[in-house]
Design a protein around this motif. Structure first.
Motif, PDB file in Angstrom:
ATOM      1  N   VAL A 122       3.335  15.358   5.467  1.00  0.00           N
ATOM      2  CA  VAL A 122       4.398  15.742   4.451  1.00  0.00           C
ATOM      3  C   VAL A 122       5.773  15.269   5.157  1.00  0.00           C
ATOM      4  CG1 VAL A 122       5.712  17.888   3.918  1.00  0.00           C
ATOM      5  CG2 VAL A 122       3.359  18.022   3.755  1.00  0.00           C
ATOM      6  N   LEU A 123       5.981  15.221   6.392  1.00  0.00           N
ATOM      7  CA  LEU A 123       7.301  14.945   7.009  1.00  0.00           C
ATOM      8  C   LEU A 123       7.501  13.581   6.855  1.00  0.00           C
ATOM      9  CD1 LEU A 123       6.972  16.881  10.430  1.00  0.00           C
ATOM     10  CD2 LEU A 123       8.611  17.362   8.425  1.00  0.00           C
ATOM     11  N   ILE A 124       6.401  12.727   6.687  1.00  0.00           N
ATOM     12  CA  ILE A 124       6.593  11.119   6.537  1.00  0.00           C
ATOM     13  C   ILE A 124       6.911  10.962   4.921  1.00  0.00           C
ATOM     14  CG2 ILE A 124       4.434  10.239   6.051  1.00  0.00           C
ATOM     15  CD1 ILE A 124       6.660   8.976   8.857  1.00  0.00           C
ATOM     16  N   LEU A 125       6.450  11.862   4.042  1.00  0.00           N
ATOM     17  CA  LEU A 125       6.337  11.549   2.450  1.00  0.00           C
ATOM     18  C   LEU A 125       7.730  10.826   2.190  1.00  0.00           C
ATOM     19  CD1 LEU A 125       4.710  11.824   0.129  1.00  0.00           C
ATOM     20  CD2 LEU A 125       5.724  14.177  -0.024  1.00  0.00           C
ATOM     21  N   PRO A 126       9.070  11.452   2.493  1.00  0.00           N
ATOM     22  CA  PRO A 126      10.376  10.698   2.105  1.00  0.00           C
ATOM     23  C   PRO A 126      10.240   9.534   2.627  1.00  0.00           C
ATOM     24  CG  PRO A 126      10.780  12.978   3.039  1.00  0.00           C
ATOM     25  CD  PRO A 126       9.307  12.660   3.275  1.00  0.00           C
ATOM     26  N   VAL A 127       9.962   9.005   3.725  1.00  0.00           N
ATOM     27  CA  VAL A 127       9.984   7.662   3.998  1.00  0.00           C
ATOM     28  C   VAL A 127       8.878   6.840   3.207  1.00  0.00           C
ATOM     29  CG1 VAL A 127       9.643   5.926   5.987  1.00  0.00           C
ATOM     30  CG2 VAL A 127      10.435   8.268   6.509  1.00  0.00           C
ATOM     31  N   TRP A 128       7.821   7.367   2.874  1.00  0.00           N
ATOM     32  CA  TRP A 128       7.102   6.621   2.160  1.00  0.00           C
ATOM     33  C   TRP A 128       7.550   6.588   0.451  1.00  0.00           C
ATOM     34  CZ3 TRP A 128       3.453   8.652  -1.877  1.00  0.00           C
ATOM     35  CH2 TRP A 128       2.507   7.683  -2.445  1.00  0.00           C
ATOM     36  N   LEU A 129       8.122   7.533   0.129  1.00  0.00           N
ATOM     37  CA  LEU A 129       8.684   7.372  -1.181  1.00  0.00           C
ATOM     38  C   LEU A 129      10.041   6.620  -1.230  1.00  0.00           C
ATOM     39  CD1 LEU A 129       8.442  11.050  -2.074  1.00  0.00           C
ATOM     40  CD2 LEU A 129       7.013   9.343  -2.964  1.00  0.00           C
ATOM     41  N   ARG A 130      10.490   6.363  -0.146  1.00  0.00           N
ATOM     42  CA  ARG A 130      11.844   5.477  -0.142  1.00  0.00           C
ATOM     43  C   ARG A 130      11.179   4.043  -0.186  1.00  0.00           C
ATOM     44  NH1 ARG A 130      14.327   9.250   3.658  1.00  0.00           N
ATOM     45  NH2 ARG A 130      13.604   7.807   5.321  1.00  0.00           N
ATOM     46  N   ARG A 131      10.226   3.603   0.500  1.00  0.00           N
ATOM     47  CA  ARG A 131       9.644   2.460   0.550  1.00  0.00           C
ATOM     48  C   ARG A 131       8.979   2.133  -1.017  1.00  0.00           C
ATOM     49  NH1 ARG A 131       7.278   0.960   6.579  1.00  0.00           N
ATOM     50  NH2 ARG A 131       9.257   1.514   7.504  1.00  0.00           N
ATOM     51  N   LEU A 147      -0.243   7.589   5.904  1.00  0.00           N
ATOM     52  CA  LEU A 147       0.285   7.430   4.815  1.00  0.00           C
ATOM     53  C   LEU A 147       0.971   6.212   4.620  1.00  0.00           C
ATOM     54  CD1 LEU A 147       0.634   9.061   2.307  1.00  0.00           C
ATOM     55  CD2 LEU A 147       2.895   9.985   3.224  1.00  0.00           C
ATOM     56  N   LEU A 148       1.625   5.631   5.793  1.00  0.00           N
ATOM     57  CA  LEU A 148       2.119   4.297   5.877  1.00  0.00           C
ATOM     58  C   LEU A 148       1.227   2.978   5.924  1.00  0.00           C
ATOM     59  CD1 LEU A 148       5.421   5.145   7.911  1.00  0.00           C
ATOM     60  CD2 LEU A 148       5.235   5.272   5.520  1.00  0.00           C
ATOM     61  N   PHE A 149       0.320   3.178   6.753  1.00  0.00           N
ATOM     62  CA  PHE A 149      -0.566   1.992   7.169  1.00  0.00           C
ATOM     63  C   PHE A 149      -1.983   2.417   6.943  1.00  0.00           C
ATOM     64  CE2 PHE A 149       3.078   2.342  10.117  1.00  0.00           C
ATOM     65  CZ  PHE A 149       3.865   1.284   9.429  1.00  0.00           C
ATOM     66  N   PRO A 150      -2.642   2.765   5.711  1.00  0.00           N
ATOM     67  CA  PRO A 150      -4.002   3.246   5.586  1.00  0.00           C
ATOM     68  C   PRO A 150      -4.852   2.030   5.642  1.00  0.00           C
ATOM     69  CG  PRO A 150      -2.753   2.739   3.365  1.00  0.00           C
ATOM     70  CD  PRO A 150      -1.792   2.897   4.382  1.00  0.00           C
ATOM     71  N   LYS A 151      -4.374   0.929   5.601  1.00  0.00           N
ATOM     72  CA  LYS A 151      -5.735  -0.393   5.858  1.00  0.00           C
ATOM     73  C   LYS A 151      -4.996  -1.284   7.025  1.00  0.00           C
ATOM     74  CE  LYS A 151      -7.108  -0.506   0.923  1.00  0.00           C
ATOM     75  NZ  LYS A 151      -7.519  -1.517  -0.292  1.00  0.00           N
ATOM     76  N   ALA A 152      -4.526  -0.797   7.824  1.00  0.00           N
ATOM     77  CA  ALA A 152      -4.131  -1.346   9.040  1.00  0.00           C
ATOM     78  C   ALA A 152      -5.382  -1.323  10.059  1.00  0.00           C
ATOM     79  CB  ALA A 152      -3.104  -0.503   9.865  1.00  0.00           C
ATOM     80  N   ASN A 155       0.804  -0.781  -3.376  1.00  0.00           N
ATOM     81  CA  ASN A 155       0.391  -1.899  -4.164  1.00  0.00           C
ATOM     82  C   ASN A 155       0.890  -3.346  -3.565  1.00  0.00           C
ATOM     83  OD1 ASN A 155      -0.971  -0.409  -6.013  1.00  0.00           O
ATOM     84  ND2 ASN A 155       0.894   0.062  -7.088  1.00  0.00           N
ATOM     85  N   ARG A 156       2.125  -3.192  -3.011  1.00  0.00           N
ATOM     86  CA  ARG A 156       3.049  -4.467  -2.562  1.00  0.00           C
ATOM     87  C   ARG A 156       2.285  -4.993  -1.455  1.00  0.00           C
ATOM     88  NH1 ARG A 156       7.360  -2.383  -2.605  1.00  0.00           N
ATOM     89  NH2 ARG A 156       7.615  -2.076  -0.435  1.00  0.00           N
ATOM     90  N   THR A 157       1.900  -3.916  -0.519  1.00  0.00           N
ATOM     91  CA  THR A 157       1.288  -4.314   0.884  1.00  0.00           C
ATOM     92  C   THR A 157      -0.178  -4.205   0.879  1.00  0.00           C
ATOM     93  OG1 THR A 157       1.514  -1.733   1.658  1.00  0.00           O
ATOM     94  CG2 THR A 157       3.534  -3.219   1.840  1.00  0.00           C
ATOM     95  N   HIS A 158      -0.953  -3.445  -0.006  1.00  0.00           N
ATOM     96  CA  HIS A 158      -2.346  -3.408  -0.135  1.00  0.00           C
ATOM     97  C   HIS A 158      -2.787  -2.342   0.957  1.00  0.00           C
ATOM     98  CE1 HIS A 158      -2.668  -6.108  -3.200  1.00  0.00           C
ATOM     99  NE2 HIS A 158      -2.062  -7.082  -2.583  1.00  0.00           N
ATOM    100  N   GLY A 159      -1.877  -1.394   1.251  1.00  0.00           N
ATOM    101  CA  GLY A 159      -2.047  -0.550   2.358  1.00  0.00           C
ATOM    102  C   GLY A 159      -2.177  -1.163   3.848  1.00  0.00           C
ATOM    103  N   ARG A 160      -1.861  -2.443   4.073  1.00  0.00           N
ATOM    104  CA  ARG A 160      -1.896  -2.977   5.295  1.00  0.00           C
ATOM    105  C   ARG A 160      -0.357  -3.154   5.581  1.00  0.00           C
ATOM    106  NH1 ARG A 160      -5.191  -5.975   2.139  1.00  0.00           N
ATOM    107  NH2 ARG A 160      -7.376  -6.027   2.794  1.00  0.00           N
ATOM    108  N   PRO A 161      -0.156  -3.330   6.890  1.00  0.00           N
ATOM    109  CA  PRO A 161       1.112  -3.552   7.494  1.00  0.00           C
ATOM    110  C   PRO A 161       1.807  -4.411   6.864  1.00  0.00           C
ATOM    111  CG  PRO A 161      -0.270  -3.342   9.308  1.00  0.00           C
ATOM    112  CD  PRO A 161      -1.230  -3.473   7.971  1.00  0.00           C
ATOM    113  N   PRO A 162       3.251  -4.295   6.365  1.00  0.00           N
ATOM    114  CA  PRO A 162       4.177  -5.163   5.701  1.00  0.00           C
ATOM    115  C   PRO A 162       4.637  -6.099   6.620  1.00  0.00           C
ATOM    116  CG  PRO A 162       5.437  -3.249   6.143  1.00  0.00           C
ATOM    117  CD  PRO A 162       3.826  -2.891   6.650  1.00  0.00           C
TER     118      PRO A 162
END
Length: 247
Positions: free
Chosen positions: A205-214, A142-147, A221-228
């Motif tokens: 599911v557990l990481i979803l709140p972190v993803w939403l806060r970001r 969820l956080l780094f799909p294109k790493a 869209n901002r990171t294109h799925g890559r590490p920021p």
């Protein structure tokens, strides 16, 4: 085919990930000699593994937690610790040390409960950190799909490293777990595919709140799925150099 590293350096020392690896390895060494005595190792697993039938009888609740720190063999341990080493540091970096430990344990508990609910009368002991680590992998997706993740592919005598996006590697892994469960392979291989699936989905599911806060989709869209942050640079050899985040 197996991953050896990702191109996603963490910004802090992953003390919890290292601690979990040391704990799992240390515990395995402490009972390694019992594998020479089937009765002794079965007694250990009876006391501390997840045995769904025992829970259905009102016993063995500790196994929901303790089973994630036991392993059924050296390769079982090595594979799990490799996946934890690759993916755990970035989730620990994103969550912080304490919340990450809670996330890891919660993912493992969700995985164990998934296995129990699916097979409440099973007398087969379930052991391994793979359910908790599957949760780490779900959070990573969820956080780094294109790493980029480097996979070692071994074709007879040819060994080649292929960089692939994390979403592809993790999607293939998830599909293999689902296929293993649907085809009934768990009966013959002893692999708890349902625990893997439950842990993976639980981690997402557990990481979803972190993803939403970001920012949720805006974060992608901002990171294109890559590490920021700048990614690690590697040669195409199997040697794994040390790298840190550049600020």
């Amino acid at each position: 085919m197996f991953p050896i590293r990702d191109h996603n350096p963490s910004g802090r020392t992953p003390y919890v990930t290292y601690g979990l690896i040391l704990l799992n390895v240390g515990l395995f060494i402490s009972y390694w000699g019992l594998f020479r005595d089937p009765r002794a190792i079965n007694a250990l697993f009876f006391d501390w593994a997840l045995i769904p039938a025992l829970i259905s009888e009102g016993q063995g609740y500790a196994g929901i937690l303790t089973s994630m720190f036991l392993h059924g063999g050296l390769m079982h341990l090595a594979g799990n610790m490799l996946f934890l080493f690759i993916f755990g540091d970035n989730i620990e970096d994103a969550l912080g040390h304490g919340p990450y430990l809670g996330f890891y344990l919660a993912s493992g508990i969700i995985a164990a409960l998934t296995q129990y609910v699916a097979q409440p009368l099973s007398v087969v002991p379930t052991v391994g950190a793979s359910g908790a680590i599957a949760g780490v992998m779900g959070g990573y997706l969820l956080l780094f799909p294109k790493a980029r993740v480097d996979l070692v592919v071994i074709l007879i005598i040819v060994i080649k490293v292929f960089p692939v996006p994390a979403w592809l590697m993790l999607a293939v892994w998830f599909a293999l777990q689902l296929l293993g469960e649907l085809s009934g392979q768990s009966d013959g291989t002893g692999v708890a595919y349902l625990a893997h699936l439950g842990g993976f989905i639980g981690g997402m599911v557990l990481i979803l709140p972190v993803w939403l806060r970001r920012g949720g989709p805006a974060f992608w869209n901002r990171t294109h799925g890559r590490p920021p942050h700048p990614t690690g640079r590697y040669t195409d050899t199997i040697r794994i150099p040390k790298t840190g985040r550049r600020r």
